[in-house]
Design an enzyme around this catalytic site. Sequence first.
Site: not given
Length: 421
Positions: A65, A68-69, A140
């Site tokens: 993840h 991906e960012h 987040e």
Amino acid sequence: MNQSFYKRLGESVHRETLPNGLQICVVPKSGYAKKYAFFATRYGGMDTRFCLGGNWLDTPAGIAHYLEHKMFDTKEGNALQELAKNGAEPNAFTANAMTGYYFSSTEHFEENLEILLSFVSIPYFTEESVAKEQGIIGQEIRMIEDDPDWQLYARMMRALYSRSTAAVPIAGTVESISHITAETLYDCHRAFYTPTNMILTVVGDVDPVHIADLARRILPREGGPEIPRDYGQEPEAVAERETSLAMEVSVPQFLTAFKCRPPREGEDFFRTSLLGGMACDILLGDSSPLYLRLYDQGLINSSFGGDFEQLPGAACLYAGGDSKDARKVADEIRKEARRLAEGGIDEDFYQQVRRAAFGSSLRGLNSFENIAVSLTEGYFHGYDPFRFPQVFETITKDDIAAFLGENATEERAVLSEIVPR
């Protein structure tokens, strides 16, 4: 390119494997202004342990993840902004077993596709930018952890699985992402963002051969080795039967789940996905006898629903919502599953659920995004999603009863609750 025409669906799929190993799927949609591109790697939140160059590596939870960012960073700036300026609607997501980058546009499609292929295949980040992202993703994660729905699901998965990485949150934890460096991100990109581990799917009014030529020109000439992964040797027993957490909620919420036997790869994976979905609808759907009875008794409300999920080496069927007596609901679900397994399923109700499930699959062909994701998942798991009419024909009500009898049992059940603080 090889063309497959699916007469019962009226659809064509053009496929080609490039010399570098990249799979390309193109679904022509003549006359449509919108075009959709989906570029995905078979690398997700569960891929934290893998073998690279003969050595087994353990990477921090949440790294897929995190990567991906960071993939939108380029030497020139930010690819997300570049695509948006060019009239595209771009985004990305990380799931348990894949990471996908996509956009839709009505103009400048090929130019946008070149941008997509370029930034996903050429990573660019520094220690400074990686450190800055830790604060953003950490915030987040904290926000997600304050969400009762997320806590319900995450705690349910930890109750189901003791060794499988299915129990690990896709985003990781604030502590786990603190160990991510630019070097680890580059290592994971080098391992998994290779053409042999990826697929490009395009849906729209495009020339399939031209799409393949464009990918051949932009992407690396060489592929990459197959990367063995270790998802954990999961026992059949659940990790814990019940889990409860007090939060700021107005009414109690719950999820009850069954630890199902994981399917094999290939068409069996696809068949089990369809079968499990129908089993879920027959047992828990809003027209099922159980749903109507529990609703009339005031034990559930319209928030109640269920689903069937398959992950690498894992599968589960679960249901939940708001309830004043979650244990009673969970007990009634197990009783109904046993009744269906032993007494059989009503033929008329089975046909009703079967028609609805088939119609849902058929309607999915109206969504460019659904087509692209379905073809991607099918490629990664070794099946053809456009064969769903033939696969549906192999599923009987006895198969569904047997599935419930094998999987929806008390020893395979867990209960996750969020109660008012």
